[in-house]
Design an enzyme around this catalytic site. Structure first.
Site, PDB file in Angstrom:
ATOM      1  N   ASP A 146       0.828  -1.207   0.000  1.00 45.83           N
ATOM      2  CA  ASP A 146       0.000   0.000   0.000  1.00 45.83           C
ATOM      3  C   ASP A 146       0.863   1.258   0.000  1.00 45.83           C
ATOM      4  O   ASP A 146       2.042   1.230   0.369  1.00 45.83           O
ATOM      5  CB  ASP A 146      -0.878   0.042   1.262  1.00 45.83           C
ATOM      6  CG  ASP A 146      -1.962  -1.023   1.276  1.00 45.83           C
ATOM      7  OD1 ASP A 146      -1.969  -1.899   0.387  1.00 45.83           O
ATOM      8  OD2 ASP A 146      -2.797  -0.983   2.200  1.00 45.83           O
ATOM      9  N   HIS A 187      -6.308   2.887  -3.611  1.00 47.73           N
ATOM     10  CA  HIS A 187      -6.128   3.121  -2.163  1.00 47.73           C
ATOM     11  C   HIS A 187      -6.523   4.568  -1.836  1.00 47.73           C
ATOM     12  O   HIS A 187      -5.971   5.164  -0.915  1.00 47.73           O
ATOM     13  CB  HIS A 187      -4.667   2.838  -1.791  1.00 47.73           C
ATOM     14  CG  HIS A 187      -4.410   2.639  -0.324  1.00 47.73           C
ATOM     15  ND1 HIS A 187      -5.200   1.869   0.500  1.00 47.73           N
ATOM     16  CD2 HIS A 187      -3.427   3.123   0.488  1.00 47.73           C
ATOM     17  CE1 HIS A 187      -4.709   1.882   1.722  1.00 47.73           C
ATOM     18  NE2 HIS A 187      -3.642   2.646   1.758  1.00 47.73           N
ATOM     19  N   HIS A 223      -5.736   9.358   0.746  1.00 53.50           N
ATOM     20  CA  HIS A 223      -5.525   8.537   1.938  1.00 53.50           C
ATOM     21  C   HIS A 223      -6.190   9.097   3.210  1.00 53.50           C
ATOM     22  O   HIS A 223      -5.589   9.132   4.282  1.00 53.50           O
ATOM     23  CB  HIS A 223      -4.019   8.358   2.182  1.00 53.50           C
ATOM     24  CG  HIS A 223      -3.675   7.114   2.951  1.00 53.50           C
ATOM     25  ND1 HIS A 223      -3.813   7.007   4.318  1.00 53.50           N
ATOM     26  CD2 HIS A 223      -3.188   5.919   2.548  1.00 53.50           C
ATOM     27  CE1 HIS A 223      -3.422   5.806   4.708  1.00 53.50           C
ATOM     28  NE2 HIS A 223      -3.053   5.127   3.657  1.00 53.50           N
ATOM     29  N   HIS A 246       3.934  -2.179   2.925  1.00 52.27           N
ATOM     30  CA  HIS A 246       3.892  -0.808   2.387  1.00 52.27           C
ATOM     31  C   HIS A 246       5.158  -0.506   1.588  1.00 52.27           C
ATOM     32  O   HIS A 246       6.259  -0.600   2.135  1.00 52.27           O
ATOM     33  CB  HIS A 246       3.767   0.205   3.536  1.00 52.27           C
ATOM     34  CG  HIS A 246       2.491   0.057   4.313  1.00 52.27           C
ATOM     35  ND1 HIS A 246       2.305  -0.929   5.248  1.00 52.27           N
ATOM     36  CD2 HIS A 246       1.336   0.758   4.252  1.00 52.27           C
ATOM     37  CE1 HIS A 246       1.083  -0.833   5.736  1.00 52.27           C
ATOM     38  NE2 HIS A 246       0.460   0.178   5.157  1.00 52.27           N
TER      39      HIS A 246
HETATM   40 ZN   LIG Z   1      -2.396   3.162   3.334  1.00 50.33          ZN
END
Ligand SMILES: [Zn+2]
Length: 256
Positions: free
Chosen positions: A66, A117, A121, A217
């Protein structure tokens, strides 16, 4: 009375009945507040809507990344995945995809799956239905502008959602994806601790007879350029282990 959740890209979130007013109407009992917090924040909750987590084959693992694309880190990760002939899933932030369309194309050209995503954010559980829809739409647009193909999968930032999140996702043709294994790599904890968190999650997933959807991530919600060296090193170590124990890496669409 309070409850807590481990929230990706944050610390423990403590929820008390008074603090959780933002989740729903006022005057909730402690039990109702806890239920709402669980439904909004627990990665495994299906109370507000169905989410995709993993399939029923304990020998399958999805590596998911992510908060990218993120320049050198993402490129290094692509090299690592290619060295092991592994496919992964990247849930990218729209405003980064807009700045790095070439990198988005490189990820896709290497055979990986790219998901949404959101554009910036935010915590979607706290946003209006209109903002939620716009966050998902704008990120889809950024990815589609880069790739020229539709986006089908979406992961909410921090895993936070409420019914309006599922409505917006459905309107845009997106399946909402969570995870069942966390590397906790949004904290600077180093490769060994990332791997030990993942090991615990893998053991738990296997004991339940499900595949592993591993949250990692390659970028950061706070800006381009984050150092995720430990995430890349953890990925390399995991792929060596998967080759030895027969775990197959899949992208999340294998379960969708
Ligand atoms: Zn995230």
């Amino acid at each position: 009375m309070s409850f807590f959740f481990v929230i990706p890209e944050g610390n423990l979130l403590f929820v008390t009945p008074t603090e959780s007013l933002a989740l729903a109407a006022a005057s909730l009992s402690a039990t109702a507040a806890a239920t709402l917090a669980y439904a909004a924040l627990s990665p495994g909750s299906q109370l507000f809507g169905r989410t995709l987590i993993a399939g029923g084959d304990a020998n399958e693992a999805a590596l998911t990344y992510d908060d990218g694309p993120n320049d050198a880190v993402t490129e290094s990760l692509l090299d690592t995945l290619a060295a092991h002939n592994a496919r992964a899933t990247f849930f990218v932030i729209g405003r980064y995809a807009r700045q790095r369309p070439e990198l988005v194309r490189r990820i896709r050209a290497a055979g990986h799956l790219i998901g949404n995503h959101t554009e910036t954010h935010p915590w979607l559980a706290w946003q209006s239905a209109r903002t939620i829809h716009e966050e998902l739409r704008a990120c889809n647009q950024a990815i589609e502008d880069a790739l020229g193909e539709p986006v089908r999968y979406f992961r909410p930032p921090h895993g936070a959602r409420r019914p309006a999140v599922f409505r917006a996702a459905a309107e845009l043709g997106l399946t909402t994806v969570q995870w069942n294994v966390m590397g906790m790599d949004w904290q600077p904890i180093g490769t060994d601790r990332i791997l030990s968190h993942i090991d615990r999650g893998l053991t738990r997933a296997r004991s339940r007879g499900t595949g592993a959807n591993i949250l990692l991530h390659d970028g950061s919600q706070h800006g381009l350029g984050a150092d995720r060296t430990a995430t890349v090193a953890s990925t390399a170590a995991l792929l060596v282990r998967f080759a030895a124990d027969g775990t197959r890496t899949v992208t999340v669409d294998a379960w969708g």
